[in-house]
Design a protein around this motif. Structure first.
Motif, PDB file in Angstrom:
ATOM      1  N   ALA A 263       0.836  -1.208   0.000  1.00 22.18           N
ATOM      2  CA  ALA A 263       0.000   0.000   0.000  1.00 22.18           C
ATOM      3  C   ALA A 263       0.864   1.249   0.000  1.00 22.18           C
ATOM      4  N   ALA A 264       1.958   1.245   0.767  1.00 24.69           N
ATOM      5  CA  ALA A 264       2.863   2.393   0.798  1.00 24.69           C
ATOM      6  C   ALA A 264       3.566   2.567  -0.545  1.00 24.69           C
ATOM      7  N   ILE A 265       3.956   1.458  -1.142  1.00 23.58           N
ATOM      8  CA  ILE A 265       4.624   1.517  -2.445  1.00 23.58           C
ATOM      9  C   ILE A 265       3.687   2.087  -3.506  1.00 23.58           C
ATOM     10  N   GLU A 266       2.425   1.622  -3.526  1.00 26.87           N
ATOM     11  CA  GLU A 266       1.466   2.109  -4.523  1.00 26.87           C
ATOM     12  C   GLU A 266       1.127   3.578  -4.289  1.00 26.87           C
ATOM     13  N   ALA A 267       0.925   3.968  -3.029  1.00 23.96           N
ATOM     14  CA  ALA A 267       0.624   5.372  -2.733  1.00 23.96           C
ATOM     15  C   ALA A 267       1.780   6.271  -3.148  1.00 23.96           C
ATOM     16  N   THR A 268       3.011   5.803  -2.926  1.00 20.57           N
ATOM     17  CA  THR A 268       4.180   6.601  -3.303  1.00 20.57           C
ATOM     18  C   THR A 268       4.329   6.664  -4.814  1.00 20.57           C
ATOM     19  N   ARG A 269       4.038   5.560  -5.486  1.00 16.96           N
ATOM     20  CA  ARG A 269       4.099   5.581  -6.953  1.00 16.96           C
ATOM     21  C   ARG A 269       3.133   6.629  -7.493  1.00 16.96           C
ATOM     22  N   GLN A 270       1.915   6.640  -6.971  1.00 14.35           N
ATOM     23  CA  GLN A 270       0.939   7.611  -7.449  1.00 14.35           C
ATOM     24  C   GLN A 270       1.343   9.038  -7.098  1.00 14.35           C
ATOM     25  N   ALA A 271       1.973   9.217  -5.933  1.00 15.23           N
ATOM     26  CA  ALA A 271       2.326  10.559  -5.465  1.00 15.23           C
ATOM     27  C   ALA A 271       3.545  11.138  -6.161  1.00 15.23           C
ATOM     28  N   THR A 272       4.305  10.303  -6.860  1.00 17.79           N
ATOM     29  CA  THR A 272       5.551  10.786  -7.474  1.00 17.79           C
ATOM     30  C   THR A 272       5.587  10.525  -8.983  1.00 17.79           C
ATOM     31  N   THR A 273       4.426  10.226  -9.543  1.00 17.72           N
ATOM     32  CA  THR A 273       4.340   9.938 -10.976  1.00 17.72           C
ATOM     33  C   THR A 273       3.293  10.847 -11.614  1.00 17.72           C
ATOM     34  N   ILE A 274       3.652  11.444 -12.720  1.00 16.15           N
ATOM     35  CA  ILE A 274       2.705  12.259 -13.464  1.00 16.15           C
ATOM     36  C   ILE A 274       3.037  12.116 -14.948  1.00 16.15           C
ATOM     37  N   SER A 275       2.010  12.010 -15.749  1.00 17.56           N
ATOM     38  CA  SER A 275       2.250  11.874 -17.191  1.00 17.56           C
ATOM     39  C   SER A 275       2.804  13.180 -17.745  1.00 17.56           C
ATOM     40  N   ASP A 276       3.490  13.086 -18.866  1.00 22.90           N
ATOM     41  CA  ASP A 276       4.020  14.288 -19.506  1.00 22.90           C
ATOM     42  C   ASP A 276       2.894  15.259 -19.850  1.00 22.90           C
ATOM     43  N   GLU A 277       1.748  14.720 -20.287  1.00 22.34           N
ATOM     44  CA  GLU A 277       0.628  15.567 -20.673  1.00 22.34           C
ATOM     45  C   GLU A 277       0.045  16.296 -19.461  1.00 22.34           C
ATOM     46  N   ALA A 278      -0.099  15.559 -18.348  1.00 19.45           N
ATOM     47  CA  ALA A 278      -0.653  16.177 -17.142  1.00 19.45           C
ATOM     48  C   ALA A 278       0.300  17.220 -16.574  1.00 19.45           C
ATOM     49  N   LYS A 279       1.589  16.916 -16.592  1.00 22.56           N
ATOM     50  CA  LYS A 279       2.585  17.879 -16.119  1.00 22.56           C
ATOM     51  C   LYS A 279       2.548  19.141 -16.967  1.00 22.56           C
ATOM     52  N   GLN A 280       2.501  18.989 -18.284  1.00 20.08           N
ATOM     53  CA  GLN A 280       2.474  20.147 -19.161  1.00 20.08           C
ATOM     54  C   GLN A 280       1.199  20.947 -18.970  1.00 20.08           C
ATOM     55  N   TYR A 281       0.095  20.252 -18.715  1.00 12.20           N
ATOM     56  CA  TYR A 281      -1.176  20.936 -18.440  1.00 12.20           C
ATOM     57  C   TYR A 281      -1.027  21.873 -17.248  1.00 12.20           C
ATOM     58  N   VAL A 282      -0.412  21.384 -16.177  1.00 15.01           N
ATOM     59  CA  VAL A 282      -0.237  22.208 -14.978  1.00 15.01           C
ATOM     60  C   VAL A 282       0.735  23.349 -15.242  1.00 15.01           C
ATOM     61  N   LEU A 283       1.840  23.062 -15.921  1.00 13.35           N
ATOM     62  CA  LEU A 283       2.818  24.110 -16.216  1.00 13.35           C
ATOM     63  C   LEU A 283       2.200  25.209 -17.075  1.00 13.35           C
ATOM     64  N   ASP A 284       1.406  24.826 -18.076  1.00 15.46           N
ATOM     65  CA  ASP A 284       0.744  25.819 -18.934  1.00 15.46           C
ATOM     66  C   ASP A 284      -0.258  26.644 -18.128  1.00 15.46           C
ATOM     67  N   TRP A 285      -1.014  25.968 -17.274  1.00 13.76           N
ATOM     68  CA  TRP A 285      -1.999  26.662 -16.435  1.00 13.76           C
ATOM     69  C   TRP A 285      -1.320  27.653 -15.492  1.00 13.76           C
ATOM     70  N   LEU A 286      -0.238  27.238 -14.839  1.00 14.70           N
ATOM     71  CA  LEU A 286       0.472  28.125 -13.922  1.00 14.70           C
ATOM     72  C   LEU A 286       1.006  29.357 -14.644  1.00 14.70           C
ATOM     73  N   GLN A 287       1.497  29.155 -15.866  1.00 16.39           N
ATOM     74  CA  GLN A 287       2.037  30.289 -16.613  1.00 16.39           C
ATOM     75  C   GLN A 287       0.922  31.207 -17.119  1.00 16.39           C
ATOM     76  N   GLU A 288      -0.128  30.602 -17.648  1.00 22.94           N
ATOM     77  CA  GLU A 288      -1.204  31.401 -18.243  1.00 22.94           C
ATOM     78  C   GLU A 288      -1.993  32.176 -17.192  1.00 22.94           C
ATOM     79  N   ASP A 289      -2.280  31.532 -16.069  1.00 22.40           N
ATOM     80  CA  ASP A 289      -3.129  32.168 -15.061  1.00 22.40           C
ATOM     81  C   ASP A 289      -2.351  32.985 -14.047  1.00 22.40           C
ATOM     82  N   TYR A 290      -1.111  32.580 -13.747  1.00 18.35           N
ATOM     83  CA  TYR A 290      -0.383  33.227 -12.652  1.00 18.35           C
ATOM     84  C   TYR A 290       1.003  33.731 -13.038  1.00 18.35           C
ATOM     85  N   GLY A 291       1.414  33.525 -14.288  1.00 21.65           N
ATOM     86  CA  GLY A 291       2.727  33.997 -14.727  1.00 21.65           C
ATOM     87  C   GLY A 291       3.877  33.281 -14.078  1.00 21.65           C
ATOM     88  N   ILE A 292       3.674  32.027 -13.668  1.00 23.01           N
ATOM     89  CA  ILE A 292       4.709  31.252 -12.974  1.00 23.01           C
ATOM     90  C   ILE A 292       5.331  30.277 -13.950  1.00 23.01           C
TER      91      ILE A 292
END
Length: 344
Positions: free
Chosen positions: A312-341
């Protein structure tokens, strides 16, 4: 009493250094100091366990240091992170020189949080946010790349128009803004909610609308055990027009929800630790969690949340430290577009 392979990992006369990348104040120090004496009593050989503090750079400095300790797999070095350590890793912060995939998780600790509104808005909540989308919202925030990333992204997915007031020192200051009428939407982590917001709810000054939820052993989002009568954000999203619980936005939300709440804090052994040493720690932690009185003590200090070990700890950690390239880019684009970060 440790048995089998765990006995072969005798730590008699040794000192276990439990390092956290934070100062002596705050939730991580409280968490580490809660577990340190329990580990001393449960690990084979009853080693002395001491908490070491290595704060700096929002916890990345201490995590970078631990990355350089990967040859210390003899059981005398363990490391505890938090959501603020996982978020820079997920976002590709250039300060990050640590690699979660090389570390060996032995315990994952969860927490939760509750979103609430003033009564004039909360009384209009009926399980979805459709009738509340036209309202302008003010939200006191510590910053878009802190744990506030989770609520800010959730509000966006729900179609709310939320103007964050950045720069508050902590979630407590966000609550005070709400109490003074300077903010009309807020969230607090579970312990802070119970201590400081529940009295407002009891006095009719605030209305809880949903929790972030929790993870079951299979990694599914379920209702928060501390707030079982509140719907989760997932439930509210499913009921709200235009909010989807699949696709890139949802993948991004879930990655940061797990990292910030469902597996906020994790104990790691270095990559060089043997499976026998991992098993010794897992067995010790299982004994700690199963011991008489642990639930009461843990609930008081950590909240009514799963303390996950083994798979259970291994699976929770996998989920907590894994993000798809598309999801990561979605967040990066959102942070830049909405907050200039930008992550530079």
């Amino acid at each position: 009493m440790a048995t089998g392979g765990a006995m072969a990992q005798d730590l008699s006369g040794k000192t276990v250094e439990f390092t956290i990348p934070f100062s002596e104040s705050g939730g991580s120090a409280q968490w580490a100091n809660f577990y340190a004496p329990l580990l001393s009593g449960a690990l084979p050989g009853n080693p002395t366990t001491v908490v070491r503090y290595r704060p700096g750079a929002g916890s990345t400095e201490g995590a970078n240091w631990f990355q350089g300790q990967q040859d210390r797999g003899d059981g005398t070095q363990i490391f505890g992170d938090s959501g603020s350590t996982k978020f820079p890793y997920l976002l590709g912060d250039p300060r990050v020189r640590y690699e979660y995939q090389e570390w060996k998780p032995v315990l994952a600790s969860a927490t939760g949080g509750v979103v609430y509104l003033p009564p004039e808005l909360g009384e209009r909540f009926d399980g979805d946010m459709d009738d509340l989308k036209d309202e302008p919202y003010l939200y006191g925030s510590q910053g878009a790349t802190t744990l506030d990333l989770v609520p800010l992204l959730a509000f966006r997915m729900l179609g709310l128009t939320v103007d964050p007031v950045f720069g508050v020192e902590g979630r407590g200051d966000g609550r005070l803004m709400f109490e003074r009428g300077e903010a009309n939407i807020d969230y607090q982590t579970s312990s802070a909610y119970l201590a400081n917001v529940q009295p407002l709810v009891d006095d009719g000054l605030a209305v809880p609308i949903f929790s972030w939820g929790a993870l079951d052993d299979a990694g599914n989002i379920v209702r928060d055990p501390t707030f079982p009568d509140l719907p989760t954000f997932k439930e509210v999203c499913e009921a709200t027009e235009g909010c989807e619980t699949e696709g890139v936005a949802w993948d991004a939300y879930k990655a940061f929800f797990v990292a910030g709440f469902a597996n906020q804090k994790t104990i790691f052994l270095p990559s060089s630790a043997s499976q026998e040493m991992v098993d010794a720690y897992t067995q010790a932690l299982d004994e700690i969690i199963a011991a008489d009185g642990f639930a009461e003590a843990s609930n008081e200090v950590l909240g009514v949340y799963a303390q996950m070990t083994g798979d259970a700890a291994i699976e929770a950690t996998r989920q907590a430290t894994t993000i798809s390239d598309e999801a990561k880019q979605y967040v990066l684009d959102w942070l830049q577009e909405d907050y200039g970060i930008t992550m530079e």
